[in-house]
Structures are given as structure tokens and as C-alpha cells.
Design an enzyme around this catalytic site. Structure first.
Site, PDB file in Angstrom:
ATOM      1  N   ASP A  70       0.833  -1.201   0.000  1.00 39.11           N
ATOM      2  CA  ASP A  70       0.000   0.000   0.000  1.00 39.11           C
ATOM      3  C   ASP A  70       0.862   1.243   0.000  1.00 39.11           C
ATOM      4  O   ASP A  70       2.006   1.213   0.439  1.00 39.11           O
ATOM      5  CB  ASP A  70      -0.818   0.043   1.303  1.00 39.11           C
ATOM      6  CG  ASP A  70      -2.080  -0.777   1.200  1.00 39.11           C
ATOM      7  OD1 ASP A  70      -2.373  -1.269   0.107  1.00 39.11           O
ATOM      8  OD2 ASP A  70      -2.754  -0.911   2.234  1.00 39.11           O
ATOM      9  N   LYS A  92      -3.306   3.639  -3.663  1.00 37.73           N
ATOM     10  CA  LYS A  92      -3.694   4.869  -4.340  1.00 37.73           C
ATOM     11  C   LYS A  92      -2.648   5.930  -4.070  1.00 37.73           C
ATOM     12  O   LYS A  92      -2.286   6.175  -2.935  1.00 37.73           O
ATOM     13  CB  LYS A  92      -5.031   5.359  -3.793  1.00 37.73           C
ATOM     14  CG  LYS A  92      -6.192   4.558  -4.289  1.00 37.73           C
ATOM     15  CD  LYS A  92      -7.479   5.159  -3.818  1.00 37.73           C
ATOM     16  CE  LYS A  92      -8.615   4.208  -4.181  1.00 37.73           C
ATOM     17  NZ  LYS A  92      -9.830   4.502  -3.473  1.00 37.73           N
ATOM     18  N   GLY A 124      -1.101  -0.149   8.698  1.00 38.97           N
ATOM     19  CA  GLY A 124      -1.822  -0.382   9.954  1.00 38.97           C
ATOM     20  C   GLY A 124      -2.103  -1.850  10.164  1.00 38.97           C
ATOM     21  O   GLY A 124      -1.207  -2.699  10.065  1.00 38.97           O
ATOM     22  N   ILE A 128      -8.593  -3.628   9.387  1.00 37.13           N
ATOM     23  CA  ILE A 128      -9.312  -2.383   9.679  1.00 37.13           C
ATOM     24  C   ILE A 128      -9.254  -1.444   8.477  1.00 37.13           C
ATOM     25  O   ILE A 128      -8.190  -0.945   8.106  1.00 37.13           O
ATOM     26  CB  ILE A 128      -8.731  -1.701  10.939  1.00 37.13           C
ATOM     27  CG1 ILE A 128      -8.924  -2.644  12.133  1.00 37.13           C
ATOM     28  CG2 ILE A 128      -9.412  -0.353  11.193  1.00 37.13           C
ATOM     29  CD1 ILE A 128      -8.437  -2.122  13.442  1.00 37.13           C
ATOM     30  N   MET A 204     -10.028   8.376   7.934  1.00 33.06           N
ATOM     31  CA  MET A 204     -10.431   9.029   6.678  1.00 33.06           C
ATOM     32  C   MET A 204     -11.511  10.076   6.918  1.00 33.06           C
ATOM     33  O   MET A 204     -12.463  10.180   6.144  1.00 33.06           O
ATOM     34  CB  MET A 204     -10.929   7.966   5.679  1.00 33.06           C
ATOM     35  CG  MET A 204      -9.850   6.976   5.289  1.00 33.06           C
ATOM     36  SD  MET A 204     -10.468   5.575   4.326  1.00 33.06           S
ATOM     37  CE  MET A 204     -10.978   4.449   5.626  1.00 33.06           C
TER      38      MET A 204
HETATM   39  N1  SAH Z   1      -5.630  -0.447   7.890  1.00 31.45           N
HETATM   40  C1  SAH Z   1      -5.258   0.865   8.346  1.00 31.45           C
HETATM   41  C2  SAH Z   1      -6.280   1.912   7.930  1.00 31.45           C
HETATM   42  C3  SAH Z   1      -6.318   2.104   6.434  1.00 31.45           C
HETATM   43  S1  SAH Z   1      -7.458   3.347   5.970  1.00 31.45           S
HETATM   44  C4  SAH Z   1      -5.047   0.848   9.849  1.00 31.45           C
HETATM   45  O1  SAH Z   1      -5.354  -0.149  10.503  1.00 31.45           O
HETATM   46  O2  SAH Z   1      -4.541   1.836  10.364  1.00 31.45           O
HETATM   47  C5  SAH Z   1      -6.359   4.731   5.744  1.00 31.45           C
HETATM   48  C6  SAH Z   1      -6.574   5.719   6.866  1.00 31.45           C
HETATM   49  O3  SAH Z   1      -5.837   5.300   8.024  1.00 31.45           O
HETATM   50  C7  SAH Z   1      -6.063   7.109   6.585  1.00 31.45           C
HETATM   51  O4  SAH Z   1      -6.937   7.860   5.790  1.00 31.45           O
HETATM   52  C8  SAH Z   1      -5.976   7.663   7.994  1.00 31.45           C
HETATM   53  O5  SAH Z   1      -7.252   7.965   8.509  1.00 31.45           O
HETATM   54  C9  SAH Z   1      -5.444   6.449   8.747  1.00 31.45           C
HETATM   55  N2  SAH Z   1      -3.976   6.474   8.821  1.00 31.45           N
HETATM   56  C10 SAH Z   1      -3.095   5.668   8.228  1.00 31.45           C
HETATM   57  N3  SAH Z   1      -1.833   5.987   8.571  1.00 31.45           N
HETATM   58  C11 SAH Z   1      -1.929   7.023   9.413  1.00 31.45           C
HETATM   59  C12 SAH Z   1      -0.977   7.803  10.123  1.00 31.45           C
HETATM   60  N4  SAH Z   1       0.334   7.571  10.050  1.00 31.45           N
HETATM   61  N5  SAH Z   1      -1.448   8.820  10.906  1.00 31.45           N
HETATM   62  C13 SAH Z   1      -2.756   9.071  11.023  1.00 31.45           C
HETATM   63  N6  SAH Z   1      -3.696   8.357  10.377  1.00 31.45           N
HETATM   64  C14 SAH Z   1      -3.294   7.353   9.583  1.00 31.45           C
END
Ligand code: SAH
Length: 286
Positions: A70, A92, A124, A128, A204
Site C-alpha cells: 500500500d 492509491k 496499519g 481495519i 479518513m
Molecule cells: N488499515 C489501516 C487503515 C487504512 S485506511 C489501519 O489499521 O490503520 C487509511 C486511513 O488510516 C487514513 O486515511 C488515515 O485515517 C489512517 N492512517 C493511516 N496511517 C496514518 C498515520 N500515520 N497517521 C494518522 N492516520 C493514519
């Protein structure tokens, strides 16, 4: 080998390269490719910083023949890939075409069927808001085995960055993970989550903060609920903005380029509802 621009030409080039990969030699390959249909690891990279991956995740990354990653996973993680492993971006990126989900699914299946140790590296936690379930379903339908290695989700990383807690005994006793991303016409009913003692972690949500604020207030969330907007948590560009629910939309507009960000909205059991002024501005910007 790290490929950098996600588009269909790249995928075609990659297909040729992958066919030339030598037979898988990793532990993951040997143990998982027993059932010739192959295996894909949905791997949580953690957010922001490469050192937030788990040891189990790192081992899978090091053992991978092919890594589909990703955009939000820290690129530094790819330095752990073994020499000769293929690293394919499928996230993306602004200004680029993203690879459609069905193409990602097809590539995962094709790679696994070649007997390669395939890692789907997701920002992440893969469970999720990462469309992990769709990928797993496609793999299952194709008879390809899969497993999940969990990762630190952005909400946890954001709270840690802000030195705050998602739960706090006697104050916040439940956490709701929600997305601010809505398809056209979709509206979230926040009443189900409207109770004192709740922390809402909204992914998001920056661009839809005005709707989120209105929806929460309408559902009965007090205007004085505490808000932290944690931008780019665990990166050198991390920013933390603090305010109250009544000023959430304004807070999200107060600084440019906050994405990716997590909105943490807390309704503690003993909330002081007299504190419903909008942004408590610059002094609270970390
Ligand atoms: N699977 C991921 C979420 C993916 S959706 C998880 O568990 O964290 C992508 C969203 O995750 C982003 O739009 C933002 O809201 C959040 N995100 C991902 N990385 C981030 C970061 N370093 N700081 C703050 N928000 C983050």
C-alpha cells in the site's frame, strides 16, 4: 526489486519478471506452498514508521518472494525484502491511477499459484478499513490459502503520538473504530455510538469532518467532547491539533495537508459540558 508507479504497464512488466523469479526458497514458501494453490499473508505494516511492524511481520516480509504494498505503508519497510524479491505498489497515490481491487485480487492469486511466498503489505492492521476481507474472500474462492499477521492500527498509533489513551478506567470504556469515508448517499447514524464513556476513532475523516461533527451533535454527542486530530502519526511530519467537537470541522480546516489523519473524539463519563468553546487554537498544536 522495487517498482514505483502503480499502473497496468507496471503490472504487465511485473508479470514477466515474476515468471522469471527463481523457485521460492523461503520458509513461508516451503510451509505454505505445500498445497500447490499457494498462500498469501495479509500483513499489517503498522502506520507511519517502519519500526512499528511486528517481529512476526518482519519475518514474513524477509521471507517473501513478492510483496504487494500500500501507499501508506512506510517504504523503508521494503529494505527488509530479500534481494530479488519483487515489490509492487498497488495503493492509491495522488496523480496516479490506482490498481483496481479486482486486479489486485487477480495478481495475488496468480502469484500464489506460481508457488511464490506472497505478502500483501497493508498499512496499519489488515483487518481495519483495508479491504482485507475482499482480498481474503477472492483468495478463498480461488482455493488459495491466506493468513493474517496483525499490525498496529492508526488509531492506536495516533493515541500514542498524542500521549492520550483510547480507554481510561472510569472515563472511556469503549472504543468505536469508524470511517469518515462515505459513498455517495451514505449517511452514518451515530446514535448507536452515542453514550458517555466512548472514544470514537475516525479514519479518513478530515474531508468529511463537517458532516461528522453535525452527525455526532445531532445524535446527542455533547459539543464539549474532546477532539484530537492526529496527522501523519509516527512520522517526522506528525501534527496534533486539539479542540472540542463543536469546533471539529474548523480544526480540520485550520491547517493544510492533514491527511492521513485520525480523529479521536472522546466523550468521557465525567465530561465538563461547560467547555464547549471551539478551537483552543495554536497553543494546543503539538
Ligand atoms: N488499515 C489501516 C487503515 C487504512 S485506511 C489501519 O489499521 O490503520 C487509511 C486511513 O488510516 C487514513 O486515511 C488515515 O485515517 C489512517 N492512517 C493511516 N496511517 C496514518 C498515520 N500515520 N497517521 C494518522 N492516520 C493514519
Amino acid at each position: 526489486m522495487i517498482l514505483t508507479a502503480p499502473n497496468t504497464l507496471l503490472i504487465a512488466a511485473f508479470r514477466r519478471l515474476e515468471a522469471r523469479l527463481r523457485p521460492p526458497r523461503s520458509v513461508v514458501s516451503r510451509s505454505k506452498a505445500r498445497d500447490n494453490a499457494g498462500h498469501v499473508v495479509l500483513l499489517g505494516a503498522g502506520p507511519g514508521s517502519a519500526d512499528l511492524i511486528t517481529l512476526r511481520g518482519l519475518a514474513a516480509l524477509q521471507a517473501a518472494d513478492v510483496i504487494y504494498h500500500d501507499r501508506l505503508a512506510d517504504p523503508a519497510l521494503l529494505s527488509h525484502a530479500r534481494p530479488g524479491a519483487l515489490c509492487i505498489p498497488v495503493g492509491k497515490a495522488p496523480g496516479h491511477h490506482s490498481v483496481p481491487q479486482d486486479q489486485i485480487n487477480a495478481r495475488l492469486i496468480a502469484s500464489a499459484r506460481l508457488g511464490h511466498a506472497v505478502v500483501r503489505l497493508k498499512c496499519g492492521d489488515p483487518g481495519i478499513f483495508g479491504r482485507g476481507a475482499e482480498e481474503a474472500e477472492a483468495l478463498t474462492r480461488a482455493g488459495v490459502g491466506w493468513s493474517i499477521i496483525p499490525g498496529v492500527t492508526a488509531a492506536c498509533a495516533a493515541a500514542a503520538a498524542a500521549q492520550s489513551f483510547l480507554t481510561e478506567r472510569g472515563q472511556t470504556e469503549r472504543v468505536v473504530f469508524a470511517t469518515g469515508h462515505r459513498r455517495a448517499g451514505e449517511v452514518t447514524d451515530w446514535r448507536a455510538a452515542a453514550a458517555p464513556g466512548t472514544t470514537l476513532a475516525c479514519y479518513m475523516g478530515v474531508s468529511t469532518a463537517a458532516g461528522l461533527q453535525a452527525g455526532l451533535l445531532e445524535a446527542g454527542w455533547p459539543a464539549a467532547c474532546l477532539v484530537e486530530v492526529v496527522s501523519k502519526a509516527q512520522t517526522p511530519d506528525q501534527r496534533i491539533l486539539r479542540g472540542r467537537l463543536v469546533g471539529l470541522a474548523q480544526l480540520c480546516q485550520s491547517e493544510p495537508r492533514l491527511n492521513p489523519a485520525i480523529l479521536l473524539i472522546r466523550w468521557p463519563a465525567t465530561l465538563d459540558q461547560s467547555k464547549a468553546t471551539p478551537i483552543r487554537a495554536a497553543a494546543e498544536v503539538a
